[in-house]
Design an enzyme around this catalytic site. Structure first.
Site, PDB file in Angstrom:
ATOM      1  N   ARG A 121      -4.216   3.648   1.000  1.00  0.00           N
ATOM      2  CA  ARG A 121      -2.787   3.509   1.341  1.00  0.00           C
ATOM      3  C   ARG A 121      -2.377   4.707   2.170  1.00  0.00           C
ATOM      4  NH1 ARG A 121       0.833   0.814  -3.519  1.00  0.00           N
ATOM      5  NH2 ARG A 121       0.782  -1.226  -2.578  1.00  0.00           N
ATOM      6  N   ASP A 306       2.421  -9.635  -1.902  1.00  0.00           N
ATOM      7  CA  ASP A 306       2.490  -9.584  -3.366  1.00  0.00           C
ATOM      8  C   ASP A 306       2.414 -10.970  -4.008  1.00  0.00           C
ATOM      9  OD1 ASP A 306       2.613  -6.869  -3.493  1.00  0.00           O
ATOM     10  OD2 ASP A 306       4.770  -6.734  -3.843  1.00  0.00           O
ATOM     11  N   ARG A 398       2.974  -3.012 -15.417  1.00  0.00           N
ATOM     12  CA  ARG A 398       3.632  -2.213 -14.367  1.00  0.00           C
ATOM     13  C   ARG A 398       4.690  -3.027 -13.628  1.00  0.00           C
ATOM     14  NH1 ARG A 398      -0.390   0.086 -10.311  1.00  0.00           N
ATOM     15  NH2 ARG A 398       1.643   0.390  -9.391  1.00  0.00           N
TER      16      ARG A 398
END
Ligand code: UD1
Length: 419
Positions: A121, A306, A398
Site C-alpha cells: 500500500r 471492497d 475489523r
C-alpha cells in the site's frame, strides 16, 4: 482465538439496520484531532479498528470516550505528534492521521505503513502532495518524520490516480493551511463527501467534495460539532449477497441506495429483484442465481474493490461463467483458495478471476485471509451443505459489528466459539 461456526442452507429473511461506515468513521476520528472543541460522533460502528483509532487519539493527548455507537472526542489538549509503531501496525488506514496531526500541530512522526494483506500500500502520492504543501518529510529507520518549517500552505495538487487515502490526507492537512488548496482528480467516494461535510460542520471551508475537484480554503481553527457517520455501503453489499446466495429476502434500513448504484445492477443480472429507495433497499432472490457480465473494480462511482470478494461468493452458486477483473489491489484474491475448499470453481490469475457457478457448496474448515475475503467465506458458508468452521475471525471484526448477531437475527445459523 475465536471462530465462527456456520450451519448452511438456511434462507435469510427479515430486516437489518445498516451499521455506520467503517471507512468513514476512521477518517472522521482522525479529523477530530484538528478541532479545538468537543466532537460527538453518532452511528460510529463498534469495531476493533474504531477502538484502535480512539487509542491513537488518546495517545496524542486527546480525550476520547465510547458509549455504544457514540464516540466523544475532545482534542483541545492535543500535545503528542508521534503515533506509536504498534498502533500504526494495528490499523493500516492510520496513515490518515498524518494529515490531521500535521494540520493541527505542524509536525508528525509515524512509522511507514508497510505491506498488508491486500499487497503493498504505497503512500507516494500522500507524500508528494504534502511536500507541495510545504511539509519536509524524512524517512529514518522506517519512521516518517514530518515538519513544516514555514507552516502548511495551500497548493494545487493533481493526483495521478484518485486515491482515497491521499485525498483524505490532503483535505485534512489543507483545512488549517494558509491559503487555498485545490485537489484535481480527487477520489469521489461517498466517504470523501462525508469527511468534507463533517469538516464543514467543524467550521472548515470545503466545496466540491464528492466530485473530482475539491476546493479548500484554509481557516484559522476548527470547532467541535455533533455529526452522524454515514451508513456502511459495503455492509449493504454483504447482506445483499447473503440474501441472494440463500434464495432469501431482505430489507436493509438506513441504507443509502445511491452509494451502491454500481452494485445493484449486478444483483439484478443475477436474477434478484431489488427495490432501492433513498434510505432503504429491498432484495428478493426467488429464482436460481445466474452468472453476470464482467465485473471490473474501479474507483467510485465504479464497482467497489471492497465488494469484489463479497459478490464473488454469491457468484460461486450462480449458473454459468462470471468474470471479475480486480483493478485496485494486486493481492485481492486470497479468499479464492478458501472458496475452492468449499467446492467453488474459481480460477484467479493476476487481475482476473473466472467463476464457474456450481450446484452445491460444502461446509469446510476455512481461514479468513482479510476482512472482505472473510466476509465472502461467511456468505458462501450460509449456502453450503453442512457445517463451516471459519477461523481468524478478528479480521472480520475489523469491519462488521458482531456479524454473527446480525445474521442470526435474519435466520442464519451462526455462532461464535472460542478455540
Ligand atoms: C482503497 C479503496 C477504498 C477502500 C479501501 C479499503 C479505491 C480507489 N480505494 O482505499 O475504496 O475502501 O481501499 O479497502 O478503490 N496508491 C499508490 N500510491 C499512493 C496511494 C495509493 O500507488 O500514494 C495505489 C494503491 O496501491 C492502490 C490504489 O492506488 O492500488 C488505490 O489506493 P487508495 O484509494 O489510496 O487506497 P485506500 O485509501 O486504501
Amino acid at each position: 482465538m475465536q471462530k465462527l461456526v456456520i450451519e448452511g442452507e438456511n434462507r435469510i429473511g427479515g430486516e437489518i439496520h445498516i451499521q455506520g461506515a467503517k471507512n468513514s468513521a476512521l477518517p472522521l476520528l482522525a479529523a477530530c484531532a484538528l478541532a479545538d472543541g468537543e466532537i460527538v460522533l453518532h452511528n460510529c460502528p463498534r469495531l476493533s479498528d474504531v477502538y484502535a483509532a480512539c487509542r491513537i487519539l488518546t495517545c496524542l493527548g486527546c480525550r476520547c470516550s465510547n458509549r455504544g455507537n457514540t464516540v466523544e472526542v475532545n482534542a483541545r489538549s492535543i500535545s503528542g505528534y508521534c503515533v506509536p509503531d504498534e498502533l500504526m501496525r494495528e490499523m493500516r488506514s492510520s496513515i490518515v492521521f498524518l494529515g490531521a496531526i500535521l494540520g493541527r500541530l505542524g509536525e508528525c512522526s509515524l512509522s511507514f505503513p508497510g505491506g498488508c494483506e491486500l499487497g503493498p500500500r504505497p503512500i507516494d502520492m500522500h507524500i508528494a502532495a504534502l511536500r507541495q504543501m510545504g511539509v519536509s518529510i524524512k524517512e529514518e529507520h522506517g519512521v516518517l518524520r514530518c515538519t513544516c518549517p514555514k507552516g502548511l500552505k495551500g497548493a494545487k495538487i493533481s493526483l495521478s490516480f484518485p486515491s482515497v487515502g491521499a485525498t483524505e490526507n490532503i483535505m485534512l492537512a489543507a483545512c488549517l493551511a494558509k491559503g487555498d488548496t485545490v485537489i484535481y482528480n480527487a477520489a469521489r467516494e461517498p466517504e470523501i463527501a462525508d469527511l468534507g461535510n463533517f469538516l464543514n460542520c467543524c467550521g472548515a471551508r470545503i466545496s466540491g467534495h464528492g466530485s473530482s475537484t475539491i476546493y479548500i480554503t484554509g481557516v484559522r481553527g476548527l470547532h467541535g460539532c455533533e455529526y452522524r457517520v454515514m451508513p456502511d455501503r459495503i455492509a449493504v453489499c454483504t447482506l445483499m449477497s447473503a440474501a441472494a446466495i440463500t434464495g432469501g429476502e431482505i430489507t436493509l434500513t438506513d441504507a443509502r441506495a445511491r452509494d451502491v448504484d454500481a452494485v445493484i445492477p449486478v444483483f439484478e443480472q443475477m436474477g434478484c429483484t431489488v427495490f432501492a429507495y433513498e434510505d432503504r433497499i429491498f432484495l428478493s432472490a426467488k429464482r436460481p442465481l445466474k452468472a453476470v457480465r464482467t465485473i471490473r473494480t474501479m474507483p467510485y462511482p465504479g464497482f467497489p474493490t471492497d465488494a469484489q470478494a463479497i459478490v464473488m461468493a454469491a457468484l460461486t452458486k450462480a449458473h454459468g461463467t462470471s468474470v471479475i477483473v480486480e483493478n485496485i489491489f494486486e493481492n485481492r484474491y486470497r479468499h479464492v483458495d478458501e472458496l475452492v475448499r468449499m467446492g467453488a470453481d474459481v480460477k484467479a490469475e493476476g487481475k482476473v478471476a473466472v467463476v464457474e457457478g456450481v450446484g452445491r457448496l460444502y461446509g469446510a474448515n476455512v481461514i479468513a485471509t482479510d476482512l472482505r475475503g472473510g466476509a465472502a467465506l461467511v456468505i458462501a458458508a450460509l449456502a453450503a451443505e453442512g457445517e463451516t468452521n471459519l477461523s481468524n475471525v478478528k479480521l472480520i471484526d475489523r469491519g462488521y459489528e458482531e456479524i454473527e448477531k446480525q445474521l442470526s437475527s435474519v435466520g442464519a445459523k451462526i455462532k461464535r466459539e472460542s478455540v
